[in-house]
Design an enzyme around this catalytic site. Structure first.
Site, PDB file in Angstrom:
ATOM      1  CB  ILE A 159      16.751  24.032   9.531  1.00 39.10           C
ATOM      2  CG1 ILE A 159      16.728  23.561   8.075  1.00 39.10           C
ATOM      3  CG2 ILE A 159      18.190  24.185  10.029  1.00 39.10           C
ATOM      4  CD1 ILE A 159      17.453  22.272   7.791  1.00 39.10           C
ATOM      5  NE  ARG A 174      24.166  29.391  17.469  1.00 34.46           N
ATOM      6  CZ  ARG A 174      24.301  28.374  18.288  1.00 34.46           C
ATOM      7  NH1 ARG A 174      23.801  28.438  19.482  1.00 34.46           N
ATOM      8  NH2 ARG A 174      24.918  27.269  17.909  1.00 34.46           N
ATOM      9  CB  ILE A 209      28.016  23.522  19.945  1.00 30.33           C
ATOM     10  CG1 ILE A 209      28.244  23.503  21.459  1.00 30.33           C
ATOM     11  CG2 ILE A 209      27.528  24.886  19.518  1.00 30.33           C
ATOM     12  CD1 ILE A 209      29.457  24.339  21.874  1.00 30.33           C
ATOM     13  CG  LEU A 227      26.031  17.427  15.455  1.00 30.53           C
ATOM     14  CD1 LEU A 227      25.218  17.791  14.225  1.00 30.53           C
ATOM     15  CD2 LEU A 227      26.147  15.897  15.566  1.00 30.53           C
ATOM     16  NE  ARG A 231      21.482  28.582  15.625  1.00 28.94           N
ATOM     17  CZ  ARG A 231      21.870  29.661  14.932  1.00 28.94           C
ATOM     18  NH1 ARG A 231      21.449  30.851  15.284  1.00 28.94           N
ATOM     19  NH2 ARG A 231      22.681  29.528  13.905  1.00 28.94           N
ATOM     20  NE  ARG A 260      23.097  38.734  14.893  1.00 26.18           N
ATOM     21  CZ  ARG A 260      22.736  37.470  15.085  1.00 26.18           C
ATOM     22  NH1 ARG A 260      21.546  37.200  15.555  1.00 26.18           N
ATOM     23  NH2 ARG A 260      23.554  36.497  14.808  1.00 26.18           N
TER      24      ARG A 260
HETATM   25  N1  EPU Z   1      22.641  21.232  15.372  1.00 28.89           N
HETATM   26  C1  EPU Z   1      22.785  20.313  16.394  1.00 28.89           C
HETATM   27  N2  EPU Z   1      24.039  20.142  16.909  1.00 28.89           N
HETATM   28  C2  EPU Z   1      25.118  20.823  16.453  1.00 28.89           C
HETATM   29  C3  EPU Z   1      24.953  21.753  15.399  1.00 28.89           C
HETATM   30  C4  EPU Z   1      23.693  21.937  14.884  1.00 28.89           C
HETATM   31  O1  EPU Z   1      21.829  19.690  16.836  1.00 28.89           O
HETATM   32  O2  EPU Z   1      26.223  20.602  16.971  1.00 28.89           O
HETATM   33  C5  EPU Z   1      21.293  21.479  14.825  1.00 28.89           C
HETATM   34  C6  EPU Z   1      20.839  22.910  15.139  1.00 28.89           C
HETATM   35  O3  EPU Z   1      20.240  22.986  16.423  1.00 28.89           O
HETATM   36  C7  EPU Z   1      19.871  23.207  14.034  1.00 28.89           C
HETATM   37  C8  EPU Z   1      20.452  22.420  12.850  1.00 28.89           C
HETATM   38  O4  EPU Z   1      21.346  21.452  13.412  1.00 28.89           O
HETATM   39  O5  EPU Z   1      18.609  22.689  14.344  1.00 28.89           O
HETATM   40  C9  EPU Z   1      21.176  23.270  11.830  1.00 28.89           C
HETATM   41  O6  EPU Z   1      22.254  23.927  12.420  1.00 28.89           O
HETATM   42  P1  EPU Z   1      23.599  24.280  11.643  1.00 28.89           P
HETATM   43  O7  EPU Z   1      24.730  23.853  12.503  1.00 28.89           O
HETATM   44  O8  EPU Z   1      23.542  23.758  10.249  1.00 28.89           O
HETATM   45  O9  EPU Z   1      23.515  25.855  11.611  1.00 28.89           O
HETATM   46  P2  EPU Z   1      24.613  26.890  12.074  1.00 28.89           P
HETATM   47  O10 EPU Z   1      25.945  26.500  11.558  1.00 28.89           O
HETATM   48  O11 EPU Z   1      24.470  27.182  13.519  1.00 28.89           O
HETATM   49  C10 EPU Z   1      24.375  28.313   9.890  1.00 28.89           C
HETATM   50  C11 EPU Z   1      24.070  29.741   9.572  1.00 28.89           C
HETATM   51  C12 EPU Z   1      22.623  30.039   9.919  1.00 28.89           C
HETATM   52  C13 EPU Z   1      21.736  29.113   9.086  1.00 28.89           C
HETATM   53  C14 EPU Z   1      22.117  27.651   9.371  1.00 28.89           C
HETATM   54  C15 EPU Z   1      21.344  26.664   8.525  1.00 28.89           C
HETATM   55  C16 EPU Z   1      26.189  30.821   9.932  1.00 28.89           C
HETATM   56  C17 EPU Z   1      26.987  31.791  10.697  1.00 28.89           C
HETATM   57  N3  EPU Z   1      24.942  30.617  10.347  1.00 28.89           N
HETATM   58  O12 EPU Z   1      24.123  28.182  11.301  1.00 28.89           O
HETATM   59  O13 EPU Z   1      22.384  31.387   9.527  1.00 28.89           O
HETATM   60  O14 EPU Z   1      20.392  29.319   9.415  1.00 28.89           O
HETATM   61  O15 EPU Z   1      23.524  27.466   9.120  1.00 28.89           O
HETATM   62  O16 EPU Z   1      21.522  26.922   7.166  1.00 28.89           O
HETATM   63  O17 EPU Z   1      26.652  30.269   8.943  1.00 28.89           O
HETATM   64  C18 EPU Z   1      21.298  33.467   9.563  1.00 28.89           C
HETATM   65  O18 EPU Z   1      22.193  33.890   8.813  1.00 28.89           O
HETATM   66  O19 EPU Z   1      20.226  34.095   9.794  1.00 28.89           O
HETATM   67  C19 EPU Z   1      21.485  32.174  10.207  1.00 28.89           C
HETATM   68  C20 EPU Z   1      20.813  31.798  11.299  1.00 28.89           C
END
Ligand code: EPU
Length: 426
Positions: free
Chosen positions: A327, A92, A123, A125, A121, A397
């Site tokens: 989350i 992702r 995108i 935003l 998850r 991973r």
């Molecule tokens: N969300 C939305 N719309 C968006 C983006 C996010 O609704 O456009 C929602 C997601 O569905 C979720 C929440 O917001 O429910 C949090 O998502 P966020 O965007 O903060 O997470 P991410 O950027 O996809 C990163 C880490 C994750 C970690 C999360 C939360 C990376 C590569 N991944 O993901 O790491 O769980 O932040 O802290 O930085 C892991 O390492 O195991 C992992 C999943």
């Protein structure tokens, strides 16, 4: 397919050095695209996700080499802004490339990353942020095409402090014309690390680590050498493992300031945590105590990425604990597997009610995602008897050879090839 075989019941003990942070390294690798030339990135962990990101960069035309913990990238030959669907499907985090590719080429084509094992998850935003900066977004089926003549600074308010959206917008805004302010920005340490890397390349920005980030666009960035922060989730995983096995472990190259909420919960459970500089010492001499309520939330709250691992500790604690996951909507897949090891956990919507048991018992369990897999390994280390954790590729991973890491701390753990259930049944 490989599996881990663990003979449990042995307290972890010894000293180990924490590797670099996956979730800091991935956006930093993506950001390198914006400055043409040779970058040297240090403290890069040797993980499956990092290899996928390097493969994507190579597919775009970049020269990339990982040696030890150092990546050398020559971003000058990059010619394509189309992320291949096959690679996009594998990780992702390829969405991080949208901001940098838009900044460099004014166009990017990706594919919907879809949901995953830990929940939906979206995108939206990320896309809303890029649109606010002037990108035109076209979605056809699962293809997303973004284009712009010139990105322009804007005020952007995030509905939720998404880590990935904050990072994508930061990267796109660095070379946009004028000022961008991101309100309700994510405050994770990885955001601060990305800001530090961008500033080292010549970006003008301030505020990462707070809820407002201000970026003044510049016309050009320079390639640099940069050292990525250490992995707070690996650190927290090993802290939970030390505590669950009632061991005593010293973690070097760690950052206790990144783990304040986790250390707070561990201390409430009766675990001794002492930190000095970049060293954290964790000792758990007696059965841990239940913790009334742990709620996952954006940084500096309790990290969702350590929820499964903390659940194992609380499954062994004296009393009833509650964990609320706020989350992700599907991050309790480990509960069923832990129950097969004797844990007493009941899930109701987003809360897990955990009645601690004196011990867990070895079983064959399946790792469904990265952190769930890490939790099952901790459960196996603490359990009586033999535990087999299947689908180790999820764990690879985010943990650099977890069996070697834990072996250094005295664990009896080995990796073996695994026959799939289908093969066994045929
Ligand atoms: N969300 C939305 N719309 C968006 C983006 C996010 O609704 O456009 C929602 C997601 O569905 C979720 C929440 O917001 O429910 C949090 O998502 P966020 O965007 O903060 O997470 P991410 O950027 O996809 C990163 C880490 C994750 C970690 C999360 C939360 C990376 C590569 N991944 O993901 O790491 O769980 O932040 O802290 O930085 C892991 O390492 O195991 C992992 C999943």
């Amino acid at each position: 397919m490989e599996k881990l075989v663990i003979e449990g019941g042995k307290p972890l003990s010894g000293t180990i050095r924490i590797h670099g942070a996956k979730n800091a390294a991935l956006p930093i690798l993506a950001a390198s695209i914006m400055a043409e030339g040779t970058h040297v990135l240090e403290n890069i962990p040797d993980l499956l996700d990092i290899h996928v990101m390097l493969d994507i960069l190579r597919a775009l035309g970049c020269k990339a080499e990982l040696r030890g913990d150092k990546v050398t990238l020559n971003t000058s030959p990059i010619y394509s802004s189309h992320i291949p669907q096959e690679l996009m499907k594998q990780m992702r985090s390829s969405v991080f490339l949208m901001g940098p590719l838009l900044a460099r080429f004014g166009t990017v084509q990706i594919y919907q990353p879809g949901g995953c094992a830990i929940g939906e998850r979206k995108i939206n935003l990320h896309l809303q942020g890029l649109q606010a900066l002037g990108a035109v977004v076209e979605e056809k089926g699962n293809t997303i095409l973004c284009r712009t003549e010139r990105l322009k600074g804007a005020d952007i308010v995030l509905d939720f402090p998404s880590v990935g959206a904050t990072e994508n917008i930061m990267m796109a805004a660095v070379m946009a014309e004028g000022t961008t302010r991101i309100f309700n920005a994510a405050r994770e340490p990885e955001i601060v690390d990305l800001q530090n890397y961008l500033i080292a390349m010549g970006a003008k920005m301030i505020g990462a680590g707070t809820d407002t980030i201000t970026i003044e666009g510049v016309s050009k960035l320079q390639p640099v050498s940069y050292k990525v922060i250490s992995d707070r989730i690996v650190t927290g995983t090993l802290m939970c493992a030390a505590a669950a096995t009632r061991g005593s472990v010293t973690l070097e190259n760690a950052n206790p300031a990144h783990l304040t909420s986790v250390i707070h919960v561990l201390k409430r459970a009766g675990v001794q945590v002492v930190s000095q500089g970049d060293v954290i010492q964790v000792t758990c001499p007696a059965r841990p105590k239940a913790v009334e309520r742990v709620v996952t939330s954006p940084h500096p709250g309790f990290p969702t990425d350590l929820q499964p691992q903390m659940m194992v500790l609380l499954a062994l604690a004296d009393g009833i604990s509650i964990i609320k996951e706020t989350i992700f909507d599907g991050r309790f897949k480990h509960v069923e597997e832990l129950s097969r090891m004797g844990a007493d956990i009941h899930v109701d919507l987003s809360s897990a009610f955990i009645r601690g048991v004196p011990r867990l018992y070895g079983a064959t369990v399946e790792s469904t995602d990265l952190r769930a897999g890490a939790a099952l390994v901790i459960a196996g280390l603490a359990a009586r008897g033999t535990t087999v954790v299947e689908e180790v590729h999820h764990i690879d991973r985010g943990y650099d050879r977890i069996e070697v890491m834990l072996g250094k701390l005295g664990a009896n753990i080995s990796r073996c090839p695994s026959l799939s259930r289908k093969t066994l049944l045929s």
